[in-house]
Design a protein around this motif. Structure first.
Motif, PDB file in Angstrom:
ATOM      1  N   SER A 169       0.833  -1.198   0.000  1.00 35.99           N
ATOM      2  CA  SER A 169       0.000   0.000   0.000  1.00 35.99           C
ATOM      3  C   SER A 169       0.871   1.253   0.000  1.00 35.99           C
ATOM      4  CB  SER A 169      -0.879  -0.022   1.246  1.00 35.99           C
ATOM      5  OG  SER A 169      -1.348   1.263   1.513  1.00 35.99           O
ATOM      6  N   ASP A 170       0.419   2.273  -0.718  1.00 38.66           N
ATOM      7  CA  ASP A 170       1.124   3.564  -0.700  1.00 38.66           C
ATOM      8  C   ASP A 170       0.830   4.324   0.579  1.00 38.66           C
ATOM      9  OD1 ASP A 170       2.210   3.306  -3.190  1.00 38.66           O
ATOM     10  OD2 ASP A 170       0.508   4.251  -4.210  1.00 38.66           O
ATOM     11  N   TYR A 171      -0.187   3.897   1.303  1.00 39.00           N
ATOM     12  CA  TYR A 171      -0.705   4.736   2.393  1.00 39.00           C
ATOM     13  C   TYR A 171      -0.203   4.361   3.782  1.00 39.00           C
ATOM     14  CZ  TYR A 171      -4.103   5.380  -1.366  1.00 39.00           C
ATOM     15  OH  TYR A 171      -4.701   5.598  -2.575  1.00 39.00           O
ATOM     16  N   PHE A 172       0.357   3.148   3.926  1.00 44.66           N
ATOM     17  CA  PHE A 172       0.710   2.679   5.268  1.00 44.66           C
ATOM     18  C   PHE A 172       2.140   2.157   5.327  1.00 44.66           C
ATOM     19  CE2 PHE A 172      -3.863   2.454   4.959  1.00 44.66           C
ATOM     20  CZ  PHE A 172      -4.250   3.096   6.120  1.00 44.66           C
ATOM     21  N   ALA A 173       2.771   2.358   6.495  1.00 46.77           N
ATOM     22  CA  ALA A 173       4.094   1.778   6.737  1.00 46.77           C
ATOM     23  C   ALA A 173       3.975   0.872   7.950  1.00 46.77           C
ATOM     24  CB  ALA A 173       5.089   2.897   7.028  1.00 46.77           C
ATOM     25  N   ILE A 174       4.535  -0.320   7.854  1.00 52.30           N
ATOM     26  CA  ILE A 174       4.517  -1.220   9.012  1.00 52.30           C
ATOM     27  C   ILE A 174       5.568  -0.749  10.005  1.00 52.30           C
ATOM     28  CG2 ILE A 174       4.994  -3.586   9.766  1.00 52.30           C
ATOM     29  CD1 ILE A 174       3.775  -4.500   7.100  1.00 52.30           C
ATOM     30  N   ILE A 175       5.172  -0.566  11.266  1.00 52.68           N
ATOM     31  CA  ILE A 175       6.163  -0.099  12.248  1.00 52.68           C
ATOM     32  C   ILE A 175       6.452  -1.140  13.330  1.00 52.68           C
ATOM     33  CG2 ILE A 175       5.855   2.369  11.829  1.00 52.68           C
ATOM     34  CD1 ILE A 175       4.060   2.515  14.269  1.00 52.68           C
ATOM     35  N   ASP A 176       5.664  -2.210  13.381  1.00 53.58           N
ATOM     36  CA  ASP A 176       5.949  -3.275  14.341  1.00 53.58           C
ATOM     37  C   ASP A 176       5.239  -4.552  13.881  1.00 53.58           C
ATOM     38  OD1 ASP A 176       6.986  -4.508  16.538  1.00 53.58           O
ATOM     39  OD2 ASP A 176       5.697  -3.520  18.011  1.00 53.58           O
ATOM     40  N   VAL A 177       5.920  -5.677  14.135  1.00 55.91           N
ATOM     41  CA  VAL A 177       5.349  -6.980  13.774  1.00 55.91           C
ATOM     42  C   VAL A 177       5.733  -7.967  14.851  1.00 55.91           C
ATOM     43  CG1 VAL A 177       5.489  -8.912  12.141  1.00 55.91           C
ATOM     44  CG2 VAL A 177       5.499  -6.608  11.265  1.00 55.91           C
ATOM     45  N   SER A 178       4.819  -8.872  15.204  1.00 58.69           N
ATOM     46  CA  SER A 178       5.204  -9.941  16.123  1.00 58.69           C
ATOM     47  C   SER A 178       4.573 -11.253  15.686  1.00 58.69           C
ATOM     48  CB  SER A 178       4.742  -9.608  17.546  1.00 58.69           C
ATOM     49  OG  SER A 178       5.003 -10.704  18.381  1.00 58.69           O
ATOM     50  N   LEU A 179       5.391 -12.298  15.747  1.00 62.87           N
ATOM     51  CA  LEU A 179       4.881 -13.636  15.441  1.00 62.87           C
ATOM     52  C   LEU A 179       4.333 -14.299  16.696  1.00 62.87           C
ATOM     53  CD1 LEU A 179       7.685 -14.831  13.071  1.00 62.87           C
ATOM     54  CD2 LEU A 179       5.257 -14.857  12.527  1.00 62.87           C
ATOM     55  N   ASP A 180       4.562 -13.642  17.835  1.00 59.00           N
ATOM     56  CA  ASP A 180       4.047 -14.179  19.095  1.00 59.00           C
ATOM     57  C   ASP A 180       3.923 -13.024  20.079  1.00 59.00           C
ATOM     58  OD1 ASP A 180       3.387 -15.458  21.374  1.00 59.00           O
ATOM     59  OD2 ASP A 180       5.021 -16.923  21.314  1.00 59.00           O
ATOM     60  N   LEU A 181       2.801 -12.341  19.992  1.00 59.69           N
ATOM     61  CA  LEU A 181       2.586 -11.131  20.785  1.00 59.69           C
ATOM     62  C   LEU A 181       2.825 -11.377  22.262  1.00 59.69           C
ATOM     63  CD1 LEU A 181       1.495  -8.175  20.832  1.00 59.69           C
ATOM     64  CD2 LEU A 181      -0.786  -9.127  21.103  1.00 59.69           C
ATOM     65  N   TYR A 182       2.511 -12.587  22.733  1.00 60.51           N
ATOM     66  CA  TYR A 182       2.579 -12.859  24.171  1.00 60.51           C
ATOM     67  C   TYR A 182       4.000 -13.057  24.698  1.00 60.51           C
ATOM     68  CZ  TYR A 182      -2.216 -12.242  25.160  1.00 60.51           C
ATOM     69  OH  TYR A 182      -3.424 -11.643  25.360  1.00 60.51           O
ATOM     70  N   LYS A 183       4.977 -13.111  23.780  1.00 64.18           N
ATOM     71  CA  LYS A 183       6.373 -13.179  24.235  1.00 64.18           C
ATOM     72  C   LYS A 183       6.828 -11.822  24.749  1.00 64.18           C
ATOM     73  CE  LYS A 183       8.627 -16.996  21.974  1.00 64.18           C
ATOM     74  NZ  LYS A 183       8.865 -17.393  20.602  1.00 64.18           N
ATOM     75  N   ASP A 184       6.204 -10.773  24.210  1.00 63.60           N
ATOM     76  CA  ASP A 184       6.647  -9.423  24.544  1.00 63.60           C
ATOM     77  C   ASP A 184       5.424  -8.530  24.687  1.00 63.60           C
ATOM     78  OD1 ASP A 184       8.383  -7.402  25.023  1.00 63.60           O
ATOM     79  OD2 ASP A 184       8.823  -6.997  22.907  1.00 63.60           O
ATOM     80  N   LEU A 185       4.569  -8.923  25.607  1.00 61.74           N
ATOM     81  CA  LEU A 185       3.252  -8.296  25.695  1.00 61.74           C
ATOM     82  C   LEU A 185       3.337  -6.881  26.257  1.00 61.74           C
ATOM     83  CD1 LEU A 185       0.321  -9.212  25.178  1.00 61.74           C
ATOM     84  CD2 LEU A 185       0.163  -9.692  27.618  1.00 61.74           C
ATOM     85  N   PRO A 186       2.801  -5.888  25.503  1.00 63.44           N
ATOM     86  CA  PRO A 186       2.805  -4.534  26.067  1.00 63.44           C
ATOM     87  C   PRO A 186       1.915  -4.475  27.316  1.00 63.44           C
ATOM     88  CG  PRO A 186       1.924  -4.567  23.810  1.00 63.44           C
ATOM     89  CD  PRO A 186       2.175  -5.978  24.201  1.00 63.44           C
ATOM     90  N   ALA A 187       2.323  -3.671  28.295  1.00 59.31           N
ATOM     91  CA  ALA A 187       1.557  -3.569  29.551  1.00 59.31           C
ATOM     92  C   ALA A 187       0.141  -3.083  29.281  1.00 59.31           C
ATOM     93  CB  ALA A 187       2.273  -2.616  30.499  1.00 59.31           C
ATOM     94  N   THR A 188      -0.008  -2.361  28.173  1.00 59.30           N
ATOM     95  CA  THR A 188      -1.313  -1.769  27.865  1.00 59.30           C
ATOM     96  C   THR A 188      -2.234  -2.733  27.119  1.00 59.30           C
ATOM     97  OG1 THR A 188      -0.305  -0.904  25.870  1.00 59.30           O
ATOM     98  CG2 THR A 188      -0.472   0.615  27.734  1.00 59.30           C
ATOM     99  N   ASN A 189      -1.771  -3.960  26.864  1.00 59.59           N
ATOM    100  CA  ASN A 189      -2.599  -4.881  26.063  1.00 59.59           C
ATOM    101  C   ASN A 189      -3.933  -5.167  26.745  1.00 59.59           C
ATOM    102  OD1 ASN A 189      -2.879  -6.766  23.749  1.00 59.59           O
ATOM    103  ND2 ASN A 189      -3.075  -8.280  25.384  1.00 59.59           N
ATOM    104  N   ILE A 190      -5.004  -5.056  25.952  1.00 60.83           N
ATOM    105  CA  ILE A 190      -6.335  -5.409  26.444  1.00 60.83           C
ATOM    106  C   ILE A 190      -6.799  -6.608  25.627  1.00 60.83           C
ATOM    107  CG2 ILE A 190      -8.755  -4.654  26.559  1.00 60.83           C
ATOM    108  CD1 ILE A 190      -7.700  -1.821  27.153  1.00 60.83           C
ATOM    109  N   GLN A 191      -7.169  -7.662  26.311  1.00 64.18           N
ATOM    110  CA  GLN A 191      -7.588  -8.876  25.604  1.00 64.18           C
ATOM    111  C   GLN A 191      -9.014  -8.735  25.061  1.00 64.18           C
ATOM    112  OE1 GLN A 191      -7.151 -12.110  28.450  1.00 64.18           O
ATOM    113  NE2 GLN A 191      -5.392 -12.841  27.297  1.00 64.18           N
TER     114      GLN A 191
END
Ligand SMILES: C[S@@+](CC[C@H](N)C(=O)[O-])C[C@H]1O[C@@H](n2cnc3c(N)ncnc32)[C@H](O)[C@@H]1O
Length: 217
Positions: A169-191
Motif C-alpha cells: 500500500s502507498d498509504y501505510f508503513a509497518i512499524i511493528d510486527v510480532s509472530l508471538d505477541l505474548y512473548k513481549d506483551l505490552p503492559a497496555t494490552n487489552i484482551q
C-alpha cells in the motif's frame, strides 16, 4: 439476564440510542460533538461482544472509542456491558464497515483496531478481509496522518496476507510486527473475547502495527 433472542436484541438496541448510535451517517464529521468533548476518536471494526472496546474506554478516559459490529445479535452483548456500567466515552454502531467512509470524514479517526477479524480464506471473498486493498483505501480517507492501525489475529494466512497488503500500500508503513505477541506483551494490552480463548489454547497471536503515511507527495 441473557439476551439471545434477535427480536429482543433489536428492541434493546433501539431502547439505548445513547449507546448504540442508530443513524451513524448523520454523525459523519461530528462524532466529537456527539461525545460532547474534543478527545481523539479510536475505532474497532468487528467489536464482537465488546470486551475490548469497553475495557479500552474504561482504562483510557482521555480518548473516545467507537465499536463497529455488523450483527445485532452480537453487538447486543457489548450493549449489555454499557447498560450494566455506563461509560460516556464509548459508543457502538451496528453497521457493515464496508461502508465506513459513509460514517467518518477525512482525518476523523486517530486509531483503528482490527482484532481477530474474519479471515475469509477463499480467494473470491478476499475483498471482505479487513486488510484488503479496498479496505486500506477506505482507511486512508478517514485516518489522520500518523494514525495507527493495530491488528491482532490467530490466523497465519490472514497475518501474511495483511503484511503483504500493508507493504504494497502507498498509504501505510509497518512499524511493528510480532509472530508471538505474548512473548513481549505490552503492559497496555487489552484482551478481546477471541484473544482470551486463543491464549488459553496456547495459540500464537500474530500482531501488526501500521502507521498512516498521510498524503503521498
Ligand atoms: C472473529 S470475531 C472477533 C470479535 C472481537 N473483535 C474479538 O476479538 O473477540 C469478528 C467480528 O467482526 C465482525 N465483522 C466482520 N466483518 C465486519 C464488517 N465488515 N463490519 C462490521 N463488523 C464486522 C463479525 O460480525 C464478528 O463479530
Amino acid at each position: 439476564m441473557r439476551l439471545r433472542n434477535v427480536k429482543y436484541a433489536k428492541e434493546l438496541i433501539h431502547s439505548y440510542p445513547d449507546y448504540v448510535v442508530l443513524k451513524p451517517k448523520n454523525h459523519k464529521g461530528k462524532w466529537r460533538d456527539l461525545f460532547e468533548n474534543k478527545k481523539p476518536i479510536q475505532v474497532e471494526i468487528g467489536c464482537g461482544k465488546g470486551k475490548f472496546i469497553y475495557e479500552s474506554g474504561l482504562y483510557n478516559p482521555e480518548k473516545n472509542f467507537i465499536g463497529i459490529e455488523k450483527f445485532d445479535s452480537v453487538i447486543v452483548r457489548a450493549l449489555e456491558k454499557l447498560i450494566l456500567e455506563p461509560l460516556d466515552n464509548v459508543k457502538l454502531i451496528r453497521f457493515d464497515a464496508t461502508h465506513i467512509n459513509d460514517i467518518f470524514k477525512e482525518n476523523e479517526v486517530e486509531h483503528l483496531y482490527l482484532n481477530f477479524s474474519d479471515p475469509w480464506p477463499k480467494l473470491r471473498h478476499s475483498k471482505r478481509r479487513l486488510t484488503s486493498p479496498q479496505f486500506l483505501e477506505k482507511y486512508h480517507h478517514i485516518l489522520k496522518d500518523g494514525a495507527i492501525i493495530d491488528m491482532k489475529t490467530d490466523n497465519y494466512a490472514l497475518f501474511e496476507y495483511s503484511l503483504m497488503m500493508f507493504n504494497q500500500s502507498d498509504y501505510f508503513a509497518i512499524i511493528d510486527v510480532s509472530l508471538d505477541l505474548y512473548k513481549d506483551l505490552p503492559a497496555t494490552n487489552i484482551q478481546t473475547e477471541f484473544e482470551m480463548k486463543f491464549v488459553e489454547e496456547n495459540n500464537a497471536i500474530y500482531y501488526i502495527k501500521a502507521q498512516h503515511k498521510g498524503e503521498i507527495e
